[in-house]
Design an enzyme around this catalytic site. Structure first.
Site, short mmCIF file in Angstrom:
data_model
loop_
_atom_site.label_atom_id
_atom_site.label_comp_id
_atom_site.label_asym_id
_atom_site.label_seq_id
_atom_site.Cartn_x
_atom_site.Cartn_y
_atom_site.Cartn_z
N ASP A 102 0.85 -1.19 0.00
CA ASP A 102 0.00 0.00 0.00
C ASP A 102 0.89 1.25 0.00
O ASP A 102 2.12 1.16 -0.13
CB ASP A 102 -0.90 -0.09 1.25
CG ASP A 102 -2.14 0.78 1.15
OD1 ASP A 102 -2.35 1.42 0.11
OD2 ASP A 102 -2.91 0.84 2.14
N HIS A 103 0.27 2.40 0.19
CA HIS A 103 0.96 3.70 0.21
C HIS A 103 2.43 3.64 0.60
O HIS A 103 2.76 3.19 1.70
CB HIS A 103 0.29 4.65 1.20
CG HIS A 103 -1.06 5.08 0.78
ND1 HIS A 103 -1.29 6.22 0.06
CD2 HIS A 103 -2.26 4.48 0.95
CE1 HIS A 103 -2.58 6.32 -0.17
NE2 HIS A 103 -3.18 5.29 0.34
N GLU A 144 -4.09 7.70 7.55
CA GLU A 144 -3.77 6.29 7.43
C GLU A 144 -2.35 6.10 7.89
O GLU A 144 -1.46 6.82 7.46
CB GLU A 144 -3.92 5.81 5.98
CG GLU A 144 -3.77 4.30 5.87
CD GLU A 144 -3.91 3.81 4.43
OE1 GLU A 144 -3.40 4.47 3.52
OE2 GLU A 144 -4.50 2.74 4.25
N HIS A 184 -9.48 8.39 3.89
CA HIS A 184 -9.12 7.21 4.68
C HIS A 184 -9.85 7.30 6.03
O HIS A 184 -10.03 8.37 6.57
CB HIS A 184 -7.62 7.17 4.93
CG HIS A 184 -6.83 6.84 3.69
ND1 HIS A 184 -5.84 7.65 3.23
CD2 HIS A 184 -6.90 5.80 2.85
CE1 HIS A 184 -5.32 7.11 2.15
NE2 HIS A 184 -5.94 5.99 1.89
N HIS A 199 -9.35 4.27 -3.08
CA HIS A 199 -8.77 4.29 -1.73
C HIS A 199 -9.79 4.83 -0.75
O HIS A 199 -10.67 5.59 -1.12
CB HIS A 199 -7.53 5.20 -1.71
CG HIS A 199 -6.30 4.52 -2.23
ND1 HIS A 199 -5.22 4.22 -1.45
CD2 HIS A 199 -6.01 4.06 -3.47
CE1 HIS A 199 -4.31 3.62 -2.17
NE2 HIS A 199 -4.75 3.51 -3.40
N ASN A 219 -9.52 -0.49 -1.85
CA ASN A 219 -8.81 -0.72 -0.60
C ASN A 219 -9.77 -0.58 0.58
O ASN A 219 -10.46 0.42 0.69
CB ASN A 219 -7.68 0.30 -0.44
CG ASN A 219 -6.60 0.13 -1.50
OD1 ASN A 219 -6.67 -0.76 -2.34
ND2 ASN A 219 -5.60 0.98 -1.45
ZN LIG Z 1 -5.01 4.62 0.45
#
Ligand SMILES: [Zn+2]
Length: 340
Positions: free
Chosen positions: A95-96, A169, A212, A249, A271
């Site tokens: 992820d990120h 996040e 998020h 996201h 996600n």
């Molecule tokens: Zn994300």
């Protein structure tokens, strides 16, 4: 099934694009949460994606070690072994990863895949996200283009982001002034730059007001039609083959109507993290509140080993998270769509 290889993952993405559905991409931080995803996908006959964040990797390596790449490798190795026991396909993603963390996270994982390939073994991960959304677009795409060149040599899918997903996040907060809506011009710049480099499909996280975390109703205004505008612009400029494969996201807590509209406009991966965290912890909390005099040694009593054995509540948490994965698969229309 073994973890999807490159050809299988491309088939998965093609099917999602053609069938207007998306795969749940669920963040995991432990063996138990990874097993929950496999179980939930299998029970809904859905393929899907298991992913690890920088913070999740650091946690999985042990709180005294905190090596994000090491923990991600451990989880991925487990999934490679365990996935064979389930009748569905999973792909592994990270992820990120912001630019300043690439050298500590994505690059060591790519090197691990390069070593594995040299030894005739399958890739460790199927894809990695680079999140350059906080950088000026040109700098974001300069780094993305370099990564794409390296990834292409090893059949790795690159995920990039333009615009900023709001919320928080892994302790990274988007600023209030963040650009919560991507423009068609931004995404055209992505296509222009990345389509010039031959290689695997890439995934694009374009933002349309998503955040998020989970917020109370009314806090967030999603505009999935932005994705439609971006697709129309890219098809007009570069033809139908250039249509984007979008990633949604911050999917937790979204309205089903918004989710379905986003699928219609080419979202192939959503996600989901926060809703999974809640489902897991909700089950642990229920166990502890119901058996408080078993999990605790109250007033000189000895508690109940059957209640405080971590397996007692982690098994419930695994089941609860698997159930939440099943709901995600239904909402994303991937349930029942598993490749044979
Ligand atoms: Zn994300």
């Amino acid at each position: 099934m073994p973890v999807a290889d490159y050809t299988t993952y491309c088939r998965m993405l093609d099917r999602a694009r053609a069938g207007q559905f998306a795969y749940p991409a669920v963040n995991v931080t432990s063996l138990t949460t990874a097993n929950a995803v496999l179980r939930g996908l299998a029970e809904s006959r859905s393929d899907g994606i298991i992913q690890v964040s920088t913070g999740g990797g650091a946690f999985a390596s042990g709180t005294a070690v905190k090596d994000m790449a090491l923990g991600a490798i451990s989880i991925a190795e487990h999934v490679h072994r365990a996935a064979e026991r389930y009748p569905i396909h999973v792909a592994l993603h990270t992820d990120h990863c912001q630019a300043d963390k690439l050298d500590a996270f994505v690059i060591p994982l790519v090197e691990e895949t390069e070593r594995r390939r040299a030894a005739g073994r399958p890739n460790l991960f199927n894809g990695h996200m680079f999140d350059g959304s906080a950088l000026p677009l040109k700098d974001n795409l300069d780094i993305a283009a370099r990564l794409r060149e390296r990834f292409s040599a090893s059949d790795l899918v690159l995920e990039v982001e333009v615009g900023v997903v709001g919320g928080e996040e892994d302790g990274v907060h988007a600023s209030a002034a963040a650009k919560l809506y991507t423009t068609p011009e931004d995404t055209l710049a992505v296509a222009q730059r990345l389509n010039a480099i031959p290689g695997p499909p890439y995934l694009l996280a374009a933002t349309f007001g998503n955040v998020h975390g989970v917020y109370k109703p009314g806090h967030v205004t999603l505009k999935p039609s932005i994705l439609k505008d971006c697709q129309q612009a890219v098809v007009k400029a570069f033809g139908p083959a250039a249509r984007f494969s979008f990633v949604f996201h911050g999917g937790s807590g979204s309205d089903l109507r918004d989710i379905r509209e986003a699928l219609d406009y080419g979202v192939v991966k959503m996600n989901v993290d926060t809703d999974m965290q809640y489902a897991f912890t909700r089950a642990v909390a229920a166990h502890c509140f119901t058996h408080y005099d078993g999990v605790l040694r109250v007033d000189g009593e000895i508690g109940d080993k059957k209640a405080y054995d971590p397996r007692a509540y982690l098994a419930r948490a695994e089941q609860a998270m698997a159930d939440r994965v099943k709901r995600a698969a239904t909402e994303l229309r991937s349930a029942g769509m598993a490749l044979g």
